[in-house]
Design an enzyme around this catalytic site. Structure first.
Site, PDB file in Angstrom:
ATOM      1  N   LYS A 199       0.834  -1.197   0.000  1.00  9.68           N
ATOM      2  CA  LYS A 199       0.000   0.000   0.000  1.00  9.68           C
ATOM      3  C   LYS A 199       0.876   1.256   0.000  1.00  9.68           C
ATOM      4  O   LYS A 199       0.603   2.217  -0.696  1.00  9.68           O
ATOM      5  CB  LYS A 199      -0.895  -0.045   1.237  1.00  9.68           C
ATOM      6  CG  LYS A 199      -1.925   1.018   1.306  1.00  9.68           C
ATOM      7  CD  LYS A 199      -2.818   0.820   2.522  1.00  9.68           C
ATOM      8  CE  LYS A 199      -3.676   2.041   2.732  1.00  9.68           C
ATOM      9  NZ  LYS A 199      -4.495   1.945   3.924  1.00  9.68           N
ATOM     10  N   GLU A 205      10.811  -4.602   4.196  1.00 10.60           N
ATOM     11  CA  GLU A 205      10.908  -6.003   3.776  1.00 10.60           C
ATOM     12  C   GLU A 205      10.519  -6.149   2.302  1.00 10.60           C
ATOM     13  O   GLU A 205      11.204  -6.798   1.506  1.00 10.60           O
ATOM     14  CB  GLU A 205       9.971  -6.890   4.611  1.00 10.60           C
ATOM     15  CG  GLU A 205      10.341  -7.026   6.069  1.00 10.60           C
ATOM     16  CD  GLU A 205       9.649  -5.993   6.955  1.00 10.60           C
ATOM     17  OE1 GLU A 205       9.309  -4.894   6.448  1.00 10.60           O
ATOM     18  OE2 GLU A 205       9.451  -6.286   8.143  1.00 10.60           O
ATOM     19  N   HIS A 374      -2.561 -34.278  16.982  1.00  5.73           N
ATOM     20  CA  HIS A 374      -1.377 -35.056  17.347  1.00  5.73           C
ATOM     21  C   HIS A 374      -0.241 -34.144  17.796  1.00  5.73           C
ATOM     22  O   HIS A 374       0.920 -34.554  17.805  1.00  5.73           O
ATOM     23  CB  HIS A 374      -0.959 -35.925  16.162  1.00  5.73           C
ATOM     24  CG  HIS A 374      -2.032 -36.910  15.803  1.00  5.73           C
ATOM     25  ND1 HIS A 374      -2.117 -38.159  16.381  1.00  5.73           N
ATOM     26  CD2 HIS A 374      -3.106 -36.792  14.989  1.00  5.73           C
ATOM     27  CE1 HIS A 374      -3.183 -38.790  15.906  1.00  5.73           C
ATOM     28  NE2 HIS A 374      -3.806 -37.972  15.060  1.00  5.73           N
ATOM     29  N   LYS A 503       9.766  -1.208  13.878  1.00  7.61           N
ATOM     30  CA  LYS A 503      10.236  -0.811  12.543  1.00  7.61           C
ATOM     31  C   LYS A 503      11.284   0.293  12.667  1.00  7.61           C
ATOM     32  O   LYS A 503      12.344   0.260  12.048  1.00  7.61           O
ATOM     33  CB  LYS A 503       9.070  -0.261  11.712  1.00  7.61           C
ATOM     34  CG  LYS A 503       8.164  -1.280  11.098  1.00  7.61           C
ATOM     35  CD  LYS A 503       7.255  -0.509  10.113  1.00  7.61           C
ATOM     36  CE  LYS A 503       5.986  -1.260   9.796  1.00  7.61           C
ATOM     37  NZ  LYS A 503       5.023  -0.462   9.040  1.00  7.61           N
TER      38      LYS A 503
HETATM   39  O1  F6P Z   1       2.534  -4.624   9.816  1.00 11.05           O
HETATM   40  C1  F6P Z   1       2.113  -3.319   9.637  1.00 11.05           C
HETATM   41  C2  F6P Z   1       1.517  -3.100   8.282  1.00 11.05           C
HETATM   42  O2  F6P Z   1       1.276  -1.735   8.135  1.00 11.05           O
HETATM   43  C3  F6P Z   1       0.246  -3.896   8.031  1.00 11.05           C
HETATM   44  O3  F6P Z   1      -0.882  -3.329   8.564  1.00 11.05           O
HETATM   45  C4  F6P Z   1       0.247  -3.974   6.560  1.00 11.05           C
HETATM   46  O4  F6P Z   1      -0.632  -4.950   6.136  1.00 11.05           O
HETATM   47  C5  F6P Z   1       1.693  -4.285   6.293  1.00 11.05           C
HETATM   48  O5  F6P Z   1       2.386  -3.514   7.240  1.00 11.05           O
HETATM   49  C6  F6P Z   1       2.184  -4.023   4.902  1.00 11.05           C
HETATM   50  O6  F6P Z   1       2.119  -2.670   4.536  1.00 11.05           O
HETATM   51  P1  F6P Z   1       2.290  -2.208   3.035  1.00 11.05           P
HETATM   52  O7  F6P Z   1       1.173  -2.793   2.239  1.00 11.05           O
HETATM   53  O8  F6P Z   1       2.242  -0.720   3.058  1.00 11.05           O
HETATM   54  O9  F6P Z   1       3.618  -2.708   2.533  1.00 11.05           O
END
Ligand code: F6P
Length: 537
Positions: A199, A205, A374, A503
């Site tokens: 988003k 990452e 199990h 973060k």
């Molecule tokens: O883990 C925090 C977060 O903001 C989540 O809510 C979100 O789904 C994820 O990181 C990934 O964020 P982005 O889509 O901005 O990479």
């Protein structure tokens, strides 16, 4: 927490199950309990009769939902209910583009429909080969994302594998290089499409993995960015990556990360199962939305699922809940629900910033049955803490030729909920030991190990078969459950400030691992960083 609910919480505390009050007795007291404590709607059955909730307790719990109709309307109508981020919460609009809705003066449904159509056009092109890689038809799609940009499509793609007739789909999320190395290792860059799902397009990452994927493509592909798509609204950022706007699918800030697979974040799923099945998935969710909006509270599945959760965690004090799908293809559902429930309701203050006076969301965990039986069911049956279990099962599998497997799977699911409730008393255990020829002290000792206290609560969600439609229903059911619990607790279920500190600190710790000095770290962190440097040589 909403003050108007204080007397109801207090009353519910007095209704907490007393020692010796057994769930099985509730069935003896009420011959209609099995039908009275279940909700059947749109092909689904939610059975909560194997809990300690009776008519009196249910009535009291329903009083907790006093503010719900107003809050629910506010969500569906696009009010800015995510107050700490000043945003509307409208993932429901993604699955109901026919509903005209104005947000911030703009009619949004046309945009939602147009994006869905554009996604479908691209998915069809990838699936029929009219969009191809340098080496020809796309054979593999790699979705790079994390959290809500990974867990939803990854969970759903596995869940809907019987409908998967598009290219192979892979999901890379972890910044651990092992994840991307193992995924790309088996693939041909010339026939791979990389989808960067983020988003914000800033998540470290995801961007690190995307750079590695781009470098991998560059080694053998003339125009690597032509085999990239982006699920993101920050067009300036995707442009920096050279990704053509025709392959950029954006979404509004009223779609939260963990609620986003109904729109562009679902592109990898759509490519896997095809646009028609994806629309069925949306239809299932929209049907659950309609049920949540319209059904009376006492017959409302998300409401009752939430109230059962509140009863177990906030009233009875059970610290966790287990989600136990008796469907191997729902293997990723518990992980998906961990983010949905724990990121949404793992909060410490109410919407107004005051400290919560009740626990917020419980720890959510689980594994598919029968595997869990199990592994950890020992603790669920005989451990000292009570774990409410949420069983999920489909009456029919997708392997008619292996139906005997499915019957056995279902028998196990029903047997577990029955065993948890009934248990086995000491006399029965003694009889068993007697039959084995034991007597005296040894009989007593061995019998005590074979006692099951029982009286352990569970719910069962039954569907006819796991399909795009029913998966949509299930996920929307849990989304609304989270919302209802959040409303009752008076928290904001739609922000996630709790993930920020880690973060930030990761960025500040990183220089230590390059051997640089970085101020402000504690002695343990400094010592561990030195150890890592020494071990890396
Ligand atoms: O883990 C925090 C977060 O903001 C989540 O809510 C979100 O789904 C994820 O990181 C990934 O964020 P982005 O889509 O901005 O990479």
């Amino acid at each position: 927490m909403p003050n108007n609910l204080d007397p109801i919480w207090t009353r519910l505390d007095t209704l907490r199950p007393a020692e010796g009050r057994r769930i099985s007795d509730l069935f003896d007291a009420d011959p209609d309990r099995a039908s009275g404590f279940r909700i059947a709607a749109d092909g689904m059955v939610f059975d909560y009769s194997k809990t300690s909730i009776d008519a009196e307790r249910r009535a009291a719990l329903l009083e907790l939902a006093a503010d719900l109709p107003e809050r629910r309307a506010a969500m569906f109508d696009g009010d800015r209910i995510n107050e700490t981020e000043d945003r509307a919460v409208l993932h429901t609009a993604l699955r109901n583009p026919d509903r005209k809705l104005v947000v911030d003066g703009e009619e949004i449904s046309a945009d939602v429909s147009a994006t869905l159509d554009r996604m479908a056009g691209f998915a069809d092109a990838v699936r029929d080969g009219s969009f191809a890689g340098q080496g020809g038809r796309i054979t593999d799609v790699v979705n790079i994302g994390i959290g809500g940009s990974d867990l939803g499509p990854a969970m759903a793609t596995l869940a809907l594998s019987p409908f998967h007739d598009g290219p192979r789909t892979h999901f890379v999320s972890n910044v651990d290089g092992a994840d991307i190395a193992e995924t790309l290792g088996g693939l041909d860059p010339a026939t791979t499409l990389v989808i960067v799902a983020s988003k914000t397009f800033t998540t470290i990452e995801t961007m690190t993995n995307a750079e590695t994927a781009m470098a991998w493509m560059k080694q053998s592909i003339r125009e690597p960015s032509a085999q990239f798509a982006a699920l993101c609204s920050a067009e300036d950022k995707t442009a920096e990556w050279g990704i053509d706007p025709s392959r950029v699918f954006g979404f509004a800030d009223w779609v939260g990360g963990r609620y986003s697979m109904w729109g562009p974040i679902g592109l990898s799923l759509m490519i896997a199962i095809g646009p028609q099945h994806f629309r069925d998935f949306l239809r299932g969710a929209a049907a659950m939305d309609a049920h949540f909006r319209d059904a009376p509270l006492a017959e409302n599945m998300p409401v009752l699922l939430a109230l059962v959760g509140i009863w177990h965690h906030q009233i009875c004090g059970y610290p966790t809940r287990a989600v136990l799908p008796y469907d191997n293809r729902l293997a990723r559902l518990p992980a998906y629900l961990q983010q949905l429930e724990m990121e949404s309701n793992g909060k410490r203050v109410a919407m107004d910033g005051t400290a919560l006076t009740r626990p917020s969301g419980p720890v959510v965990w689980g594994e598919p049955g029968t595997n869990g039986q199990h592994a950890f069911y020992q603790l669920i049956h005989q451990g000292t803490q009570i774990v409410p279990c949420e069983f999920i099962a489909a009456a029919r599998g997708h392997e008619p030729e292996l139906d005997h497997h499915h019957r056995l799977l279902l028998a196990n699911c029903l047997a577990q909920s029955e065993a948890l409730m009934r248990g086995r008393d000491l006399d029965t255990a003694r009889d068993l030991m007697r039959k084995k020829g034991l007597e005296g002290e040894e009989l007593e000792r061995q019998a005590s190990h074979r006692v099951f206290p029982g009286n352990r609560p569970s719910t069962t969600l039954l569907i006819e078969q796991l399909t795009p439609y029913t998966l949509g229903q299930i996920v929307a059911l849990y989304e609304h459950r989270v919302f209802v619990e959040g409303v009752i607790l008076g928290i904001n279920s739609f922000d996630q400030w709790g993930v920020e500190l880690g973060k930030e600190l990761a960025l500040k710790v990183a220089p230590l691992l390059d051997g640089e000095d970085a101020p402000g770290h504690d002695a343990s962190t400094l010592a561990l960083a030195r150890d890592i440097l020494a071990m890396r040589g």
